[in-house]
Design a protein around this motif. Structure first.
Motif, mmCIF file in Angstrom:
data_model
loop_
_atom_site.group_PDB
_atom_site.id
_atom_site.type_symbol
_atom_site.label_atom_id
_atom_site.label_comp_id
_atom_site.label_asym_id
_atom_site.label_seq_id
_atom_site.Cartn_x
_atom_site.Cartn_y
_atom_site.Cartn_z
ATOM 1 N N TYR A 30 0.833 -1.218 0.000
ATOM 2 C CA TYR A 30 0.000 0.000 0.000
ATOM 3 C C TYR A 30 0.860 1.258 0.000
ATOM 4 O O TYR A 30 0.449 2.312 -0.453
ATOM 5 C CB TYR A 30 -0.965 0.018 1.192
ATOM 6 C CG TYR A 30 -0.312 0.112 2.561
ATOM 7 C CD1 TYR A 30 -0.061 -1.017 3.307
ATOM 8 C CD2 TYR A 30 0.041 1.350 3.098
ATOM 9 C CE1 TYR A 30 0.542 -0.937 4.560
ATOM 10 C CE2 TYR A 30 0.645 1.440 4.344
ATOM 11 C CZ TYR A 30 0.892 0.284 5.068
ATOM 12 O OH TYR A 30 1.494 0.379 6.305
ATOM 13 N N ILE A 69 1.464 2.436 -3.412
ATOM 14 C CA ILE A 69 0.259 3.078 -3.974
ATOM 15 C C ILE A 69 0.170 4.517 -3.465
ATOM 16 O O ILE A 69 -0.124 5.445 -4.214
ATOM 17 C CB ILE A 69 -1.027 2.302 -3.555
ATOM 18 C CG1 ILE A 69 -0.951 0.845 -4.005
ATOM 19 C CG2 ILE A 69 -2.275 2.989 -4.096
ATOM 20 C CD1 ILE A 69 -0.738 0.633 -5.471
ATOM 21 N N SER A 85 -5.277 -6.084 2.210
ATOM 22 C CA SER A 85 -6.016 -4.916 1.697
ATOM 23 C C SER A 85 -5.654 -4.817 0.226
ATOM 24 O O SER A 85 -4.477 -4.842 -0.129
ATOM 25 C CB SER A 85 -5.583 -3.629 2.402
ATOM 26 O OG SER A 85 -5.959 -3.677 3.748
ATOM 27 N N TYR A 141 -5.522 -3.013 -3.424
ATOM 28 C CA TYR A 141 -5.558 -1.776 -4.205
ATOM 29 C C TYR A 141 -5.482 -2.179 -5.675
ATOM 30 O O TYR A 141 -4.581 -2.927 -6.071
ATOM 31 C CB TYR A 141 -4.395 -0.846 -3.808
ATOM 32 C CG TYR A 141 -4.557 -0.396 -2.366
ATOM 33 C CD1 TYR A 141 -5.393 0.671 -2.058
ATOM 34 C CD2 TYR A 141 -3.935 -1.084 -1.333
ATOM 35 C CE1 TYR A 141 -5.588 1.055 -0.739
ATOM 36 C CE2 TYR A 141 -4.128 -0.707 -0.009
ATOM 37 C CZ TYR A 141 -4.958 0.368 0.284
ATOM 38 O OH TYR A 141 -5.168 0.731 1.576
ATOM 39 N N SER A 163 -9.114 2.384 -1.507
ATOM 40 C CA SER A 163 -8.866 3.287 -2.638
ATOM 41 C C SER A 163 -7.588 4.092 -2.426
ATOM 42 O O SER A 163 -6.810 4.285 -3.340
ATOM 43 C CB SER A 163 -10.059 4.224 -2.847
ATOM 44 O OG SER A 163 -10.355 4.883 -1.651
#
Ligand code: SF4
Length: 284
Positions: free
Chosen positions: A55, A58, A203, A205, A271
């Protein structure tokens, strides 16, 4: 699932201790209305690996990676180094200096380090940190390279062993059905020399295209798959479930049956991984 297994899983969830890292986090405070993670000191958003589920990358891609420095309450009981990037990119000596400065400033405080375990020098780090959480998401060299993008499997396994001799060490593994579930037993065996195996639900993405290609999303979103895996691995290592998730499961079990819990689906898609605490200062 037979009745006897359901009873065993309920008992497992009722008796499982919170991870050491979650103690003092609002995530396990039953009275906290909008719980946030305890403070962190972000060393750098950079990383030497390219994990397919990351993450932090990202956040960098979207220009949302936090700048270096301290985030959160100025009255901390625990501080995490760091939630984004790989702290040891700046060298173990520099991280030790940051730990010492945090202790000088805040006195009695627990310092937890989150690291990919590839660059840290256990000789230099010693027991400076109270908890060292080392990521290991593969059980073999081949799949480590596929998941992390670099060939550091042996080094990480070695550092888990060496850090376990020096301080409280947790192995942190992201549960990715279709990607690493067939190697979780091997990871648990490696983690059995550490204090904990912290099993993290994934999680997702969408920008992590390689993960999207390989992950079994159906199973990744099934709480039943996750819980049964944690239960199975607990026969090999000291498995822990994120404290905030465990707290919510226990709330659920006050009203419902364990069979209902195992049917719950969580929305695993995110998101934007956003820092939820304010920047306060930096030592640079
Ligand atoms: S997993 Fe949850 S409870 Fe544990 S430190 Fe993170 S936010 Fe807090």
């Amino acid at each position: 699932m037979t009745l006897i297994n359901a009873a065993k899983i309920r008992k497992f969830l009722e008796n499982l201790p919170y991870p050491a890292h979650c103690i003092h986090c609002q995530g396990i405070d039953e009275k906290a209305e909008n719980p946030v993670h305890h403070p962190s000191y972000e060393v750098t958003p950079s990383c030497n690996l390219r994990c397919i589920f990351c993450y932090s990358r990202i956040a960098e891609l979207k220009g949302a990676a936090p700048k270096p420095g301290y985030y959160g309450s100025l009255n901390p009981k625990a501080i995490t180094i760091s939630q984004y990037g790989e702290p040891f990119v700046v060298g173990t000596e520099r991280v030790v200096k940051i730990i010492r400065k945090l202790r000088e400033r805040f006195g009695e405080v627990r310092i937890d380090i989150q690291t990919n375990g590839t660059l840290l020098d256990p000789e230099i780090l010693g027991n400076e940190a109270d908890i060292v959480m080392i990521s290991l998401d593969a059980g073999s060299r081949e799949s480590y390279v596929e998941i992390a993008g670099r060939d550091y499997f042996k080094k990480v396994v070695e550092n888990i062993r060496r850090m376990s001799e020096q301080t409280y060490t947790a192995v942190r593994t992201v549960f990715m059905p279709g990607v690493n579930d067939y190697e979780l037993e091997r990871i648990a065996e490696i983690a059995s020399i550490a204090e904990e195996l912290f099993l993290q639900p994934i999680s997702i993405y969408r920008e992590n295209t390689e993960l999207m290609r390989r992950l079994d999303v159906e199973r990744a979103e099934s709480l039943g798959e996750y819980i049964k895996t944690a239960y199975r691995l607990s026969e090999i290592a000291e498995v822990r479930i994120p404290g905030c998730l465990l707290l919510n499961m226990r709330w659920f079990l006050k009203e419902y049956d364990v069979g209902d819990l195992l049917l719950v689906r969580r929305d695993a898609f995110g998101s934007m991984p956003i820092m939820q605490r304010d920047w306060q200062f930096s030592f640079d």
